[in-house]
Enzyme design. Structure first.
Site, PDB file in Angstrom:
ATOM      1  N   LYS A   1      -0.297  -5.959  -1.750  1.00 19.27           N
ATOM      2  CA  LYS A   1      -0.627  -7.334  -2.181  1.00 19.27           C
ATOM      3  C   LYS A   1      -0.096  -8.381  -1.201  1.00 19.27           C
ATOM      4  CE  LYS A   1       1.621  -6.465  -5.987  1.00 19.27           C
ATOM      5  NZ  LYS A   1       1.879  -5.024  -5.879  1.00 19.27           N
ATOM      6  N   GLY A   2       1.145  -8.145  -0.719  1.00 17.68           N
ATOM      7  CA  GLY A   2       1.771  -9.124   0.175  1.00 17.68           C
ATOM      8  C   GLY A   2       0.908  -9.382   1.391  1.00 17.68           C
TER       9      GLY A   2
ATOM     10  N   ARG B   1      13.360   3.851  -2.287  1.00 21.21           N
ATOM     11  CA  ARG B   1      13.128   5.177  -2.894  1.00 21.21           C
ATOM     12  C   ARG B   1      11.794   5.759  -2.409  1.00 21.21           C
ATOM     13  NH1 ARG B   1      13.457   3.739  -9.148  1.00 21.21           N
ATOM     14  NH2 ARG B   1      12.434   1.882  -8.346  1.00 21.21           N
TER      15      ARG B   1
ATOM     16  N   GLN C   1       3.979  -6.278  -9.055  1.00 19.59           N
ATOM     17  CA  GLN C   1       3.800  -4.964  -9.703  1.00 19.59           C
ATOM     18  C   GLN C   1       2.302  -4.614  -9.737  1.00 19.59           C
ATOM     19  OE1 GLN C   1       6.207  -7.306 -11.637  1.00 19.59           O
ATOM     20  NE2 GLN C   1       7.365  -6.561  -9.908  1.00 19.59           N
TER      21      GLN C   1
ATOM     22  N   ASP D   1       2.854  -1.912  -5.255  1.00 16.89           N
ATOM     23  CA  ASP D   1       2.910  -1.576  -3.828  1.00 16.89           C
ATOM     24  C   ASP D   1       1.547  -1.287  -3.217  1.00 16.89           C
ATOM     25  OD1 ASP D   1       5.651  -1.817  -4.090  1.00 16.89           O
ATOM     26  OD2 ASP D   1       5.923   0.323  -4.494  1.00 16.89           O
TER      27      ASP D   1
ATOM     28  N   GLY E   1       8.496  -6.222  -4.050  1.00 20.29           N
ATOM     29  CA  GLY E   1       8.790  -6.174  -2.619  1.00 20.29           C
ATOM     30  C   GLY E   1       7.461  -6.272  -1.909  1.00 20.29           C
ATOM     31  N   HIS E   2       7.150  -7.437  -1.386  1.00 21.36           N
ATOM     32  CA  HIS E   2       5.835  -7.676  -0.773  1.00 21.36           C
ATOM     33  C   HIS E   2       5.991  -7.770   0.742  1.00 21.36           C
ATOM     34  CE1 HIS E   2       4.172  -9.427  -4.804  1.00 21.36           C
ATOM     35  NE2 HIS E   2       4.596  -8.182  -4.899  1.00 21.36           N
TER      36      HIS E   2
ATOM     37  N   ALA F   1       9.684  -0.788  -0.947  1.00 20.72           N
ATOM     38  CA  ALA F   1      10.070  -1.952  -0.147  1.00 20.72           C
ATOM     39  C   ALA F   1      11.290  -2.657  -0.748  1.00 20.72           C
ATOM     40  CB  ALA F   1       8.896  -2.933  -0.050  1.00 20.72           C
TER      41      ALA F   1
ATOM     42  N   GLY G   1      -4.653  -0.836   8.195  1.00 21.88           N
ATOM     43  CA  GLY G   1      -3.364  -0.872   8.881  1.00 21.88           C
ATOM     44  C   GLY G   1      -2.534  -1.992   8.300  1.00 21.88           C
TER      45      GLY G   1
HETATM   46  P1  GDP Z   1       3.006  -4.856  -2.273  1.00 24.65           P
HETATM   47  O1  GDP Z   1       4.207  -4.721  -3.121  1.00 24.65           O
HETATM   48  O2  GDP Z   1       1.737  -4.643  -3.036  1.00 24.65           O
HETATM   49  O3  GDP Z   1       2.969  -6.116  -1.467  1.00 24.65           O
HETATM   50  O4  GDP Z   1       3.070  -3.650  -1.231  1.00 24.65           O
HETATM   51  P2  GDP Z   1       4.372  -3.163  -0.412  1.00 24.65           P
HETATM   52  O5  GDP Z   1       4.687  -4.159   0.623  1.00 24.65           O
HETATM   53  O6  GDP Z   1       5.462  -2.788  -1.360  1.00 24.65           O
HETATM   54  O7  GDP Z   1       3.862  -1.805   0.182  1.00 24.65           O
HETATM   55  C1  GDP Z   1       2.732  -1.718   0.991  1.00 24.65           C
HETATM   56  C2  GDP Z   1       3.133  -1.062   2.315  1.00 24.65           C
HETATM   57  O8  GDP Z   1       1.973  -0.654   2.981  1.00 24.65           O
HETATM   58  C3  GDP Z   1       3.840  -2.018   3.264  1.00 24.65           C
HETATM   59  O9  GDP Z   1       4.729  -1.281   4.063  1.00 24.65           O
HETATM   60  C4  GDP Z   1       2.696  -2.577   4.110  1.00 24.65           C
HETATM   61  O10 GDP Z   1       3.128  -3.015   5.403  1.00 24.65           O
HETATM   62  C5  GDP Z   1       1.820  -1.362   4.228  1.00 24.65           C
HETATM   63  N1  GDP Z   1       0.368  -1.622   4.324  1.00 24.65           N
HETATM   64  C6  GDP Z   1      -0.376  -2.592   3.725  1.00 24.65           C
HETATM   65  N2  GDP Z   1      -1.687  -2.403   3.992  1.00 24.65           N
HETATM   66  C7  GDP Z   1      -1.760  -1.309   4.775  1.00 24.65           C
HETATM   67  C8  GDP Z   1      -2.851  -0.589   5.356  1.00 24.65           C
HETATM   68  O11 GDP Z   1      -4.018  -0.916   5.189  1.00 24.65           O
HETATM   69  N3  GDP Z   1      -2.536   0.521   6.095  1.00 24.65           N
HETATM   70  C9  GDP Z   1      -1.249   0.932   6.285  1.00 24.65           C
HETATM   71  N4  GDP Z   1      -1.038   2.024   7.016  1.00 24.65           N
HETATM   72  N5  GDP Z   1      -0.200   0.283   5.746  1.00 24.65           N
HETATM   73  C10 GDP Z   1      -0.463  -0.812   4.995  1.00 24.65           C
HETATM   74  P1  IMO Z   2       5.550  -4.808  -6.231  1.00 23.44           P
HETATM   75  O1  IMO Z   2       5.307  -6.243  -6.601  1.00 23.44           O
HETATM   76  C1  IMO Z   2       6.294  -0.735  -7.539  1.00 23.44           C
HETATM   77  C2  IMO Z   2       8.610  -0.217 -11.212  1.00 23.44           C
HETATM   78  C3  IMO Z   2      10.002   0.376 -11.071  1.00 23.44           C
HETATM   79  C4  IMO Z   2      10.122   1.069 -12.418  1.00 23.44           C
HETATM   80  C5  IMO Z   2       9.404   0.102 -13.358  1.00 23.44           C
HETATM   81  C6  IMO Z   2      10.327  -0.861 -14.075  1.00 23.44           C
HETATM   82  O2  IMO Z   2       6.281  -4.637  -4.958  1.00 23.44           O
HETATM   83  O3  IMO Z   2       4.286  -4.023  -6.312  1.00 23.44           O
HETATM   84  P2  IMO Z   2      11.773  -2.965 -13.378  1.00 23.44           P
HETATM   85  O4  IMO Z   2      12.664  -3.211 -12.204  1.00 23.44           O
HETATM   86  O5  IMO Z   2      10.631  -3.894 -13.484  1.00 23.44           O
HETATM   87  O6  IMO Z   2      12.550  -2.849 -14.650  1.00 23.44           O
HETATM   88  O7  IMO Z   2      11.164  -1.498 -13.127  1.00 23.44           O
HETATM   89  O8  IMO Z   2       8.492  -0.628 -12.556  1.00 23.44           O
HETATM   90  N1  IMO Z   2       8.373  -1.411 -10.368  1.00 23.44           N
HETATM   91  C7  IMO Z   2       7.621  -1.407  -9.270  1.00 23.44           C
HETATM   92  N2  IMO Z   2       6.990  -0.402  -8.657  1.00 23.44           N
HETATM   93  N3  IMO Z   2       6.169  -1.993  -7.087  1.00 23.44           N
HETATM   94  C8  IMO Z   2       6.775  -3.022  -7.714  1.00 23.44           C
HETATM   95  O9  IMO Z   2       6.569  -4.310  -7.366  1.00 23.44           O
HETATM   96  C9  IMO Z   2       7.577  -2.747  -8.840  1.00 23.44           C
HETATM   97  N4  IMO Z   2       8.321  -3.503  -9.680  1.00 23.44           N
HETATM   98  C10 IMO Z   2       8.799  -2.676 -10.617  1.00 23.44           C
HETATM   99  O10 IMO Z   2      10.067   1.268 -10.005  1.00 23.44           O
HETATM  100  O11 IMO Z   2       9.399   2.269 -12.399  1.00 23.44           O
HETATM  101 MG    MG Z   3       5.977  -3.642  -3.195  1.00 19.84          MG
END
Ligand code: GDP
Ligand code: IMO
Ligand code: MG
Length: 420
Positions: free
Chosen positions: A15-16, A300, A221, A12, A39-40, A296, A411
């Site tokens: 990356k997305g 949680r 991840q 999280d 969840g990207h 995402a 942002g």
């Molecule tokens: P990923 O799994 O690595 O793609 O990240 P996620 O999408 O799960 O979580 C990143 C969250 O942070 C998302 O809600 C994005 O919209 C948000 N986000 C990404 N870059 C920034 C940033 O620079 N500032 C803020 N405030 N939010 C960001």
């Molecule tokens: P992105 O790509 C954050 C965590 C789960 C759990 C552990 C194992 O959005 O960054 P699994 O479902 O793989 O058996 O879960 O890894 N986890 C993540 N945490 N971002 C993710 O993906 C995750 N994918 C799995 O919460 O602790």
């Molecule tokens: Mg994510």
């Protein structure tokens, strides 16, 4: 050549958004591991989209997207996502390719994930319950079914055989939930999957590379969730680090050029497991609130804490990072004082290394404090306008890590990224 964007923490990291930002510079965006546990999040205009299975380049018309052999694919999630992106005029039949070697997540994998987590009780991993662990177990156990198998008449028989095996395991767990609806959805979804471009991913990609096309490998991840190097057993079931690109796509190491690591300006983790810099107080609560730190994929609340340079240094080493994108810098706007963990005290002894077992020992982070910038940084476009305190924070990271922060994300929006 292949460049890589991957997470340096516990997932999280943003990356997305970063893949979406760079996608227009590449011909192909390829996912190499993980599955719908990812969840990207990215924004198309002011519309927020969360992608789980499809690579984050899907909104760029000139890019082709590939789901590599190292991914585990849930056809049901893929179909739902196809419908989601279709609303934006994106037709996956045109710009998505799937490796025939990609392993399938079956409904019983999801059931097994749930049953195994329930059986673990207090020591549960906090899995996303998407069937990831059981699907990879069937891959390494040499039982799994692959996308290419869908094209053969014997698929249903193979499915029934594996399902029976899974049923015995589910019976052992005393798991008796009815999953017939999941199975119906699965069989509907595989019809859709069969209508997509199913290819030999390794030839597809290497031929394109031979033609001079540019590939961006998108990690899911984060490095601290890597099956080998993460905080085992609180990890996911794939190699999330750059090495995973080679076996997850079938490209040789010499083809890899830039490894762009994404790290938040602080740390988060969702699910169980060690997290040395976690803040279980009002500062952690403030990070969660300001950073909107909720999963995402599962919704949680994410656990929050200060930047951990021991873990970040380890991740840079494992990945061979050539640059770092620091995201969510704007979340720290509201903090008077910031802390950065520079080393650990483990059972009273100082160390800069990630230990073998992070759960059995008492890890105390050693912090260095920094003055906060106390400014709204989210409007800044020009690096010269960055607050002096933010520059000092980044300068310290650069001095402590094997490579530099080259971009700051301030942002969630596509245009909120500053090259420094
Ligand atoms: P990923 O799994 O690595 O793609 O990240 P996620 O999408 O799960 O979580 C990143 C969250 O942070 C998302 O809600 C994005 O919209 C948000 N986000 C990404 N870059 C920034 C940033 O620079 N500032 C803020 N405030 N939010 C960001
Ligand atoms: P992105 O790509 C954050 C965590 C789960 C759990 C552990 C194992 O959005 O960054 P699994 O479902 O793989 O058996 O879960 O890894 N986890 C993540 N945490 N971002 C993710 O993906 C995750 N994918 C799995 O919460 O602790
Ligand atoms: Mg994510």
């Amino acid at each position: 050549m292949v460049d890589v964007i991957l997470g340096l923490q516990w997932g999280d990291e943003g990356k997305g958004k970063i893949v979406d930002y760079f996608a227009s510079q590449y011909d192909i965006i390829a996912r190499f591991q993980g599955g719908p546990n990812a969840g990207h999040t990215l924004y198309v205009g002011d519309k927020k989209i969360v992608l789980h299975q499809i690579p984050s380049g899907v909104f760029h018309e000139q890019t082709v997207n590939l789901i590599g052999n190292g991914v585990v694919l849930d056809p049901v999630t893929l179909l739902k996502e196809a419908e989601k992106v279709a609303a934006f005029g994106i037709d996956l039949k045109k710009n998505l390719f799937i490796s025939e070697r990609t392993h399938l997540i079956l409904p019983t994998h999801r059931a097994l994930d749930k049953a195994a987590e329930l059986a673990k009780g207090e020591s549960k991993i906090g899995s996303t319950l998407k069937g990831i662990g059981p699907a990879y177990m069937d891959k390494t156990g040499r039982n799994g079914l692959r996308v290419g198998d869908l094209l053969h008449k014997s698929f249903t028989q193979q499915y029934i055989k594996l399902r029976l095996k899974h049923q015995t395991l589910l019976d052992n767990f005393n798991f008796n939930e009815d999953i017939s609806v999941w199975e119906e959805e699965f069989f509907d979804a595989i019809e859709f999957l069969k209508s997509l471009n199913i290819v030999n991913g390794e030839y597809f990609l290497n031929n394109k590379i031979g033609e001079g096309k540019k590939v961006l490998a998108e990690g899911a991840q984060g490095s601290m969730l890597d099956i080998d190097f993460g905080t085992f057993p609180f990890v996911t079931s794939s190699n999330t680090i750059s090495a995973g690109v080679c076996n997850g796509l079938g490209v040789a190491p010499q083809k890899i050029r830039e490894v762009i690591g994404v790290s938040k300006a602080y740390c988060t983790r969702v699910g169980g497991g060690p997290f040395p810099t976690e803040l279980e107080d009002e500062t952690g609560e403030k990070l969660r609130k300001v950073g909107n730190e909720f999963g995402a994929t599962t919704g949680r609340p994410r656990r929050c804490g200060w930047m951990d340079l021991v873990a970040l240094h380890y991740a840079c080493m494992l990945n061979g990072c050539t640059q770092i994108v620091m995201t969510k810098a704007d979340v720290l706007d509201a903090f008077e004082e910031l802390q950065v963990c520079t080393s650990y005290q483990i059972d009273g002894k100082p160390t800069n290394e990630i230990p073998f077992q992070m759960t059995h020992s008492k890890i105390e982070p050693v912090y260095q404090s920094f003055k906060g910038w106390n400014t709204d940084s989210s409007f800044i476009k020009d690096p010269a306008d960055l607050p002096a305190e933010m520059k000092a924070y980044v300068a310290f990271l650069n001095q402590s890590l094997p490579c530099d922060v080259t971009y700051i994300s301030n942002g969630p929006g596509r245009d909120q990224l500053i090259k420094i």
